[in-house]
Design a protein around this motif. Structure first.
Motif, PDB file in Angstrom:
ATOM      1  N   ILE A 327      49.674  48.848  31.288  1.00  0.00           N
ATOM      2  CA  ILE A 327      49.260  47.447  31.345  1.00  0.00           C
ATOM      3  C   ILE A 327      50.178  46.640  32.254  1.00  0.00           C
ATOM      4  O   ILE A 327      49.707  45.818  33.052  1.00  0.00           O
ATOM      5  CB  ILE A 327      49.244  46.845  29.926  1.00  0.00           C
ATOM      6  N   VAL A 328      51.488  46.881  32.181  1.00  0.00           N
ATOM      7  CA  VAL A 328      52.439  46.112  32.982  1.00  0.00           C
ATOM      8  C   VAL A 328      52.225  46.317  34.482  1.00  0.00           C
ATOM      9  O   VAL A 328      52.079  45.337  35.225  1.00  0.00           O
ATOM     10  CB  VAL A 328      53.885  46.435  32.565  1.00  0.00           C
ATOM     11  N   PRO A 329      52.205  47.566  34.994  1.00  0.00           N
ATOM     12  CA  PRO A 329      51.982  47.711  36.445  1.00  0.00           C
ATOM     13  C   PRO A 329      50.593  47.262  36.877  1.00  0.00           C
ATOM     14  O   PRO A 329      50.421  46.777  37.996  1.00  0.00           O
ATOM     15  CB  PRO A 329      52.193  49.210  36.697  1.00  0.00           C
ATOM     16  N   CYS A 330      49.599  47.411  36.016  1.00  0.00           N
ATOM     17  CA  CYS A 330      48.263  46.922  36.337  1.00  0.00           C
ATOM     18  C   CYS A 330      48.276  45.405  36.479  1.00  0.00           C
ATOM     19  O   CYS A 330      47.695  44.835  37.422  1.00  0.00           O
ATOM     20  CB  CYS A 330      47.275  47.345  35.247  1.00  0.00           C
ATOM     21  N   ALA A 331      48.962  44.728  35.562  1.00  0.00           N
ATOM     22  CA  ALA A 331      49.072  43.272  35.635  1.00  0.00           C
ATOM     23  C   ALA A 331      49.862  42.842  36.857  1.00  0.00           C
ATOM     24  O   ALA A 331      49.525  41.846  37.516  1.00  0.00           O
ATOM     25  CB  ALA A 331      49.733  42.746  34.359  1.00  0.00           C
ATOM     26  N   GLU A 332      50.924  43.598  37.188  1.00  0.00           N
ATOM     27  CA  GLU A 332      51.722  43.253  38.362  1.00  0.00           C
ATOM     28  C   GLU A 332      50.900  43.383  39.635  1.00  0.00           C
ATOM     29  O   GLU A 332      51.083  42.608  40.584  1.00  0.00           O
ATOM     30  CB  GLU A 332      52.960  44.145  38.423  1.00  0.00           C
ATOM     31  N   LEU A 333      50.009  44.367  39.670  1.00  0.00           N
ATOM     32  CA  LEU A 333      49.148  44.529  40.832  1.00  0.00           C
ATOM     33  C   LEU A 333      48.211  43.336  40.984  1.00  0.00           C
ATOM     34  O   LEU A 333      48.000  42.827  42.090  1.00  0.00           O
ATOM     35  CB  LEU A 333      48.339  45.826  40.714  1.00  0.00           C
ATOM     36  N   LEU A 334      47.675  42.847  39.859  1.00  0.00           N
ATOM     37  CA  LEU A 334      46.809  41.677  39.899  1.00  0.00           C
ATOM     38  C   LEU A 334      47.591  40.411  40.225  1.00  0.00           C
ATOM     39  O   LEU A 334      47.142  39.565  41.010  1.00  0.00           O
ATOM     40  CB  LEU A 334      46.098  41.505  38.551  1.00  0.00           C
ATOM     41  N   GLU A 335      48.766  40.285  39.632  1.00  0.00           N
ATOM     42  CA  GLU A 335      49.579  39.095  39.867  1.00  0.00           C
ATOM     43  C   GLU A 335      50.057  39.008  41.306  1.00  0.00           C
ATOM     44  O   GLU A 335      50.266  37.911  41.843  1.00  0.00           O
ATOM     45  CB  GLU A 335      50.774  39.088  38.905  1.00  0.00           C
ATOM     46  N   GLY A 336      50.238  40.181  41.948  1.00  0.00           N
ATOM     47  CA  GLY A 336      50.620  40.176  43.344  1.00  0.00           C
ATOM     48  C   GLY A 336      49.520  39.644  44.245  1.00  0.00           C
ATOM     49  O   GLY A 336      49.793  39.091  45.311  1.00  0.00           O
ATOM     50  N   LYS A 337      48.266  39.817  43.819  1.00  0.00           N
ATOM     51  CA  LYS A 337      47.137  39.338  44.603  1.00  0.00           C
ATOM     52  C   LYS A 337      46.745  37.913  44.207  1.00  0.00           C
ATOM     53  O   LYS A 337      46.286  37.133  45.042  1.00  0.00           O
ATOM     54  CB  LYS A 337      45.938  40.285  44.414  1.00  0.00           C
ATOM     55  N   TRP A 338      46.878  37.603  42.920  1.00  0.00           N
ATOM     56  CA  TRP A 338      46.508  36.275  42.422  1.00  0.00           C
ATOM     57  C   TRP A 338      47.763  35.622  41.835  1.00  0.00           C
ATOM     58  O   TRP A 338      47.969  35.627  40.617  1.00  0.00           O
ATOM     59  CB  TRP A 338      45.418  36.379  41.370  1.00  0.00           C
ATOM     60  N   GLN A 339      48.588  35.089  42.694  1.00  0.00           N
ATOM     61  CA  GLN A 339      49.893  34.601  42.273  1.00  0.00           C
ATOM     62  C   GLN A 339      49.807  33.352  41.405  1.00  0.00           C
ATOM     63  O   GLN A 339      50.778  32.985  40.748  1.00  0.00           O
ATOM     64  CB  GLN A 339      50.753  34.335  43.507  1.00  0.00           C
ATOM     65  N   HIS A 340      48.675  32.687  41.410  1.00  0.00           N
ATOM     66  CA  HIS A 340      48.532  31.486  40.599  1.00  0.00           C
ATOM     67  C   HIS A 340      48.233  31.802  39.138  1.00  0.00           C
ATOM     68  O   HIS A 340      48.272  30.911  38.285  1.00  0.00           O
ATOM     69  CB  HIS A 340      47.403  30.616  41.160  1.00  0.00           C
ATOM     70  N   VAL A 341      47.937  33.089  38.849  1.00  0.00           N
ATOM     71  CA  VAL A 341      47.601  33.483  37.481  1.00  0.00           C
ATOM     72  C   VAL A 341      48.870  33.814  36.717  1.00  0.00           C
ATOM     73  O   VAL A 341      49.728  34.549  37.204  1.00  0.00           O
ATOM     74  CB  VAL A 341      46.639  34.694  37.486  1.00  0.00           C
ATOM     75  N   GLY A 342      49.006  33.306  35.519  1.00  0.00           N
ATOM     76  CA  GLY A 342      50.197  33.532  34.714  1.00  0.00           C
ATOM     77  C   GLY A 342      50.234  34.913  34.088  1.00  0.00           C
ATOM     78  O   GLY A 342      49.221  35.611  34.001  1.00  0.00           O
ATOM     79  N   ARG A 343      51.441  35.291  33.627  1.00  0.00           N
ATOM     80  CA  ARG A 343      51.641  36.619  33.049  1.00  0.00           C
ATOM     81  C   ARG A 343      50.794  36.823  31.793  1.00  0.00           C
ATOM     82  O   ARG A 343      50.146  37.854  31.632  1.00  0.00           O
ATOM     83  CB  ARG A 343      53.120  36.816  32.722  1.00  0.00           C
ATOM     84  N   LEU A 344      50.794  35.841  30.897  1.00  0.00           N
ATOM     85  CA  LEU A 344      50.041  35.974  29.656  1.00  0.00           C
ATOM     86  C   LEU A 344      48.553  36.125  29.940  1.00  0.00           C
ATOM     87  O   LEU A 344      47.866  36.940  29.306  1.00  0.00           O
ATOM     88  CB  LEU A 344      50.284  34.753  28.763  1.00  0.00           C
ATOM     89  N   CYS A 345      48.044  35.374  30.893  1.00  0.00           N
ATOM     90  CA  CYS A 345      46.621  35.408  31.215  1.00  0.00           C
ATOM     91  C   CYS A 345      46.203  36.782  31.727  1.00  0.00           C
ATOM     92  O   CYS A 345      45.185  37.320  31.295  1.00  0.00           O
ATOM     93  CB  CYS A 345      46.288  34.329  32.232  1.00  0.00           C
ATOM     94  N   THR A 346      46.978  37.360  32.643  1.00  0.00           N
ATOM     95  CA  THR A 346      46.605  38.659  33.208  1.00  0.00           C
ATOM     96  C   THR A 346      46.664  39.761  32.159  1.00  0.00           C
ATOM     97  O   THR A 346      45.760  40.596  32.066  1.00  0.00           O
ATOM     98  CB  THR A 346      47.530  39.029  34.372  1.00  0.00           C
TER      99      THR A 346
END
Length: 427
Positions: A327-346
């Motif tokens: 879950i963590v690396p998957c979220a980091e991959l998304l957060e790298g593309k959508w930087q406006h999205v918060g950690r909890l949300c992803t």
């Protein structure tokens, strides 16, 4: 041990965090023996519980032969990924100190992939450009969601056979909350002790299962399948076996953590052979004890009694502790593309989608075999062959033309098996 030791779980095969070798001292790098053990540990996880079912569905003969064939296919894919590195252009630092002119430096500069991306993505960029990186990221995202869903389904299956179950939807909601909280850690290294606990719990689980099988808690007089009984059984076998050997996406990570990175292919040969031998014992042995099993080996234990309930709860804990490694690396991959999205949300979104999909699957084994046939097979068998084919097909030498033909053959074989098994499992 190694700098990658923090990520040694059955799920670490999916991590693509770039680890430059300059960050490790010689003493911290893994020897060939340590890397072999780490690779075997990566393969042998909760998915081992589905091996007896794979043996039943595929038949004993195909199961035994297929283990070593799929292991060899992984070795081939690792070898191709290692060969791809020889086609990468020199770094900016290397080009700057050459005696060539500025024209040569600028030509090399134009071929360099973007900085900061994983080594696998660099290879994809050299082979297919930015589109290749986007496609690879998409495949990895599908793979992440697929395996996360499979392990969500494992929690629902294992917990559903205990008195503590709240029903499939209730269990799913509880799992959603727990995994969302656990995945809020800043990085997966914070959960490094889950690996040791997971291996201990897995070995104890198999000990309990073998004990019940040898104690006569299984059905007697059932004929063992020597060959696949149907195309559906063949697809189930293929998905489970492929899932159990998913080390290819971690090739560059393990290579960068070795004292002798040039030995990665040789080490992989030893690891795949050791894994296949272990799977023979687990799959064939438990199938002989429980010939009428209908799912994972854990489902063959009684639903009542201290040891069966404790064993199921232990495996639930293992999955809950190891799922954040995905879950963590998957979220980091998304957060790298959508930087406006918060950690909890992803993390909540990832857990919510995976939980919803898991509720739709009737059993852990069905989810695991589908993920193996679709996601793991595509990344492990199709991607390496395609990348190497693209990088070598323009060479005129006979040797490169031969390699390109072999790569295209293996790519087509991977595509055909992936499409057929996926179609059969979905229909």
């Amino acid at each position: 041990m190694t700098g990658a030791t923090d990520y040694e779980t059955e799920l670490s095969l999916l991590l693509q965090r770039r680890q430059p070798r300059t960050s490790f001292t010689e003493e911290s790098l893994a020897s060939n023996t340590e890397t072999t053990i780490n690779l075997i540990k990566t393969c042998m996880g909760t998915g081992c519980l589905a091996l007896p079912f794979a043996c039943q569905q595929g038949g004993i003969v195909l199961f035994l032969i297929g283990l070593f064939v799929v292991g060899a296919w992984n070795v081939y894919s690792v070898h191709r990924l290692v060969q791809c590195l020889s086609y990468l252009p020199k770094s900016r630092q290397s080009s700057d100190i050459t005696s060539n002119t500025t024209r040569t430096n600028s030509a090399q500069e134009s071929q360099l992939p973007p900085e900061g991306i994983a080594l696998m993505s660099q290879v994809a960029w050299i082979a297919f450009g930015s589109l290749g990186v986007q496609v690879l990221d998409g495949l990895m995202m599908i793979l992440f969601f697929g395996v996360i869903t499979a392990y969500y389904c494992a929690v629902l299956t294992f917990l559903g056979d205990t008195p503590f179950s709240l029903g499939r939807i209730g269990d799913g909601f509880l799992t959603l909350i727990i995994l969302t909280v656990l995945s809020l850690v800043p990085h997966v290294g914070a959960l490094k002790y889950a690996s040791a606990f997971g291996m201990i719990a897995l070995f104890l689980t198999f000990g309990v299962i073998f004990f019940y099988g040898l104690s006569g808690h299984n059905e007697k007089g059932t004929t063992l399948n020597m060959w696949p009984s149907s195309i559906d059984g063949l697809s189930q076998w293929f998905g489970v076996i492929v899932f159990g050997f998913g080390i290819v996406p971690m090739t560059y990570n393990y290579r960068s953590s070795m004292q002798r990175p040039q030995d990665i292919v040789q080490v992989t040969v030893h690891a795949m052979f050791g894994t296949a031998c272990s799977y023979v014992f687990i799959g064939w042995g438990l199938y002989a004890l429980f010939p009428s099993l209908q799912g994972d080996a854990l489902s063959e234990l009684p639903r009542h009694g201290v040891f069966p309930i404790a064993t199921r709860l232990a495996m639930v804990t293992v999955v809950l502790m190891t799922a954040p490694f995905l879950i963590v690396p998957c979220a980091e991959l998304l957060e790298g593309k959508w930087q406006h999205v918060g950690r909890l949300c992803t993390r909540l979104t990832i857990c919510g989608i995976s939980c919803t999909l898991a509720i739709l699957f009737p059993h852990f084994v069905q989810a695991l075999s589908l993920v193996g046939s679709t996601c793991v097979a595509a990344v492990s068998f199709c991607v390496p062959a395609l990348l190497h084919w693209q990088l070598t097909r323009e060479y005129s030498e006979q040797e490169y033309r031969h390699l390109a033909k072999v790569d295209m053959l293996m790519f087509m074989l991977g595509i055909v098996l992936t499409m057929i098994s996926t179609y059969v499992l979905l229909t």
